[in-house]
Motif scaffolding. Structure first.
Motif, PDB file in Angstrom:
ATOM      1  N   GLN A 167      54.790 -18.751 -17.966  1.00 34.55           N
ATOM      2  CA  GLN A 167      53.898 -19.176 -16.892  1.00 34.55           C
ATOM      3  C   GLN A 167      52.867 -18.099 -16.563  1.00 34.55           C
ATOM      4  OE1 GLN A 167      52.131 -21.244 -14.723  1.00 34.55           O
ATOM      5  NE2 GLN A 167      54.104 -22.109 -14.156  1.00 34.55           N
ATOM      6  N   LEU A 244      50.396 -23.571 -13.424  1.00 40.06           N
ATOM      7  CA  LEU A 244      50.831 -24.967 -13.419  1.00 40.06           C
ATOM      8  C   LEU A 244      50.480 -25.662 -12.111  1.00 40.06           C
ATOM      9  CD1 LEU A 244      52.422 -27.108 -15.078  1.00 40.06           C
ATOM     10  CD2 LEU A 244      54.482 -26.342 -13.889  1.00 40.06           C
ATOM     11  N   ALA A 247      47.038 -28.069 -10.899  1.00 41.10           N
ATOM     12  CA  ALA A 247      46.839 -29.515 -11.019  1.00 41.10           C
ATOM     13  C   ALA A 247      46.664 -30.176  -9.660  1.00 41.10           C
ATOM     14  CB  ALA A 247      48.016 -30.140 -11.763  1.00 41.10           C
ATOM     15  N   ARG A 293      55.584 -29.321 -23.261  1.00 41.06           N
ATOM     16  CA  ARG A 293      54.236 -29.903 -23.118  1.00 41.06           C
ATOM     17  C   ARG A 293      53.412 -29.133 -22.091  1.00 41.06           C
ATOM     18  NH1 ARG A 293      57.513 -34.467 -23.659  1.00 41.06           N
ATOM     19  NH2 ARG A 293      57.615 -34.808 -21.403  1.00 41.06           N
ATOM     20  N   ALA A 294      54.053 -28.740 -20.988  1.00 46.40           N
ATOM     21  CA  ALA A 294      53.340 -27.966 -19.967  1.00 46.40           C
ATOM     22  C   ALA A 294      52.893 -26.623 -20.530  1.00 46.40           C
ATOM     23  CB  ALA A 294      54.242 -27.756 -18.753  1.00 46.40           C
ATOM     24  N   ALA A 296      52.217 -25.919 -23.627  1.00 45.44           N
ATOM     25  CA  ALA A 296      51.116 -26.140 -24.566  1.00 45.44           C
ATOM     26  C   ALA A 296      49.797 -26.353 -23.823  1.00 45.44           C
ATOM     27  CB  ALA A 296      51.427 -27.340 -25.454  1.00 45.44           C
ATOM     28  N   ARG A 297      49.840 -27.103 -22.707  1.00 42.83           N
ATOM     29  CA  ARG A 297      48.614 -27.326 -21.920  1.00 42.83           C
ATOM     30  C   ARG A 297      48.090 -26.010 -21.351  1.00 42.83           C
ATOM     31  NH1 ARG A 297      51.601 -31.608 -19.776  1.00 42.83           N
ATOM     32  NH2 ARG A 297      51.896 -30.463 -17.812  1.00 42.83           N
ATOM     33  N   LEU A 298      48.983 -25.194 -20.827  1.00 47.01           N
ATOM     34  CA  LEU A 298      48.561 -23.918 -20.249  1.00 47.01           C
ATOM     35  C   LEU A 298      47.990 -22.993 -21.316  1.00 47.01           C
ATOM     36  CD1 LEU A 298      51.531 -23.281 -17.786  1.00 47.01           C
ATOM     37  CD2 LEU A 298      49.220 -24.043 -17.217  1.00 47.01           C
ATOM     38  N   ARG A 300      46.402 -23.934 -24.026  1.00 46.52           N
ATOM     39  CA  ARG A 300      45.060 -24.414 -24.382  1.00 46.52           C
ATOM     40  C   ARG A 300      44.036 -23.997 -23.331  1.00 46.52           C
ATOM     41  NH1 ARG A 300      47.976 -29.095 -25.962  1.00 46.52           N
ATOM     42  NH2 ARG A 300      47.476 -30.133 -23.988  1.00 46.52           N
ATOM     43  N   ARG A 301      44.431 -24.031 -22.052  1.00 47.13           N
ATOM     44  CA  ARG A 301      43.497 -23.652 -20.984  1.00 47.13           C
ATOM     45  C   ARG A 301      43.107 -22.182 -21.061  1.00 47.13           C
ATOM     46  NH1 ARG A 301      46.514 -26.120 -15.703  1.00 47.13           N
ATOM     47  NH2 ARG A 301      46.548 -28.319 -16.332  1.00 47.13           N
ATOM     48  N   SER A 302      44.042 -21.344 -21.514  1.00 48.69           N
ATOM     49  CA  SER A 302      43.791 -19.903 -21.509  1.00 48.69           C
ATOM     50  C   SER A 302      42.938 -19.441 -22.683  1.00 48.69           C
ATOM     51  CB  SER A 302      45.123 -19.148 -21.521  1.00 48.69           C
ATOM     52  OG  SER A 302      45.843 -19.414 -22.712  1.00 48.69           O
ATOM     53  N   ARG A 303      42.677 -20.328 -23.640  1.00 49.13           N
ATOM     54  CA  ARG A 303      41.879 -19.927 -24.810  1.00 49.13           C
ATOM     55  C   ARG A 303      40.399 -19.818 -24.455  1.00 49.13           C
ATOM     56  NH1 ARG A 303      44.812 -24.234 -28.836  1.00 49.13           N
ATOM     57  NH2 ARG A 303      46.805 -23.152 -28.990  1.00 49.13           N
TER      58      ARG A 303
END
Length: 303
Positions: A167, A244, A247, A293-294, A296-298, A300-303
């Motif tokens: 996280q 997280l 959202a 899944r959470a 993976a989403r985080l 992607r956001r940090s890239r």
């Protein structure tokens, strides 16, 4: 030989140990205080040991009671697991899953999974305790909940852990029109929102301030991430929150920025015997999928 007649007394022992009060245990067990005292005496007489002693207006475990308590917890957990498995075989769950989670993990991870389980036949029953992660681990260790979803906690001996994702944390603050001043600059002059002293987010914030030698001009202590975000969306305060939780932050009122603090692991914690419950094993499996899944989403956001 196991004396089945002692099982109600064992449950009462756990209630008294948990509350430190005969009266409180009686209310939890929905029996009279005299019945609680009788059941404790029954155990003490049967085994020839002293389990409790007076402590002010309440009671506390003796040294012998402290030694016996983990054994009783494990026995009771095993009994609950056995009844749960038998009920599952009969097609009617008889146990209620007890889960602890902080507010942001409850909203972002636990609630969606539980909503899906409500649609199953028969539906799963559960009790949710909203608390910070350190308390969640303690509740599992003491047998008050079956499973906890926690952030950045060491797993005590005797408990099991499953890592879900790492996280990251972000700074959040009120959106100020066209003002592009970095939040790390604004927090030196605006009120700082701080989570509860026992939370890992608070520890990260305090360490950041110590490293950067920042002394906040004003502070607002809040008990939850949700309340912290409410202050920010209302136009007041800079805070550090788990990514997280973004959202639930209104983008038109809240601005965020990555925080240069360590990411913390989010994990499931449970007692080994509790994991044998089919319903709990299914919940843990679904949470593991939701956590992946959470994460993976985080990422992607940090890239």
């Amino acid at each position: 030989m196991v004396d089945a007649a002692l099982f109600p007394a064992l449950e009462t022992l756990l209630a008294v140990a948990r509350t430190g009060s005969v009266g409180a245990a009686a209310r939890q067990r929905r029996i009279t205080s005299s019945a609680v005292s009788q059941q404790i005496r029954k155990l003490e007489t049967h085994f020839g040991i002293k389990l409790f002693e007076r402590a002010g207006r309440g009671v506390r475990l003796t040294a012998t009671g402290e030694t016996a308590l983990p054994v009783v917890r494990e026995l009771w957990s095993g009994a609950e697991s056995a009844f749960g498995q038998l009920a599952e075989l009969a097609g009617r769950p008889a146990t209620t899953l007890r889960v602890a989670a902080s507010d942001y993990l409850g909203k972002g991870l636990l609630a969606p999974v539980l909503r899906d389980l409500l649609d199953e036949d028969p539906p799963m029953r559960f009790e949710i305790v909203t608390t910070h992660s350190r308390a969640g681990v303690r509740l599992v260790a003491e047998g008050d909940v079956d499973l906890a979803v926690v952030t950045g906690q060491e797993t005590p001996r005797g408990l099991e852990e499953q890592h879900l994702f790492d996280q990251p944390f972000v700074w959040v603050g009120p959106r100020r029109g066209r003002d592009r001043t970095p939040l790390t600059v604004r927090l030196r002059r605006e009120p700082v929102l701080r989570l509860a002293a026992e939370s890992r987010g608070r520890a990260l914030l305090d360490q950041y301030f110590a490293d950067e030698r920042i002394r906040p001009v004003s502070t607002i202590d809040v008990p939850s991430v949700s309340l912290l975000l409410s202050y920010v969306s209302g136009g007041l305060g800079i805070g550090l929150v788990p990514a997280l939780a973004l959202a639930e932050a209104p983008a038109d009122r809240v601005v965020s920025a990555p925080a240069r603090v360590p990411a913390l692991p989010v994990s499931l914690i449970w007692r080994p015997s509790a994991r044998r419950q089919p319903a709990l094993a299914r919940l843990a499996s679904l949470l593991a999928g939701a956590g992946a899944r959470a994460g993976a989403r985080l990422a992607r956001r940090s890239r």
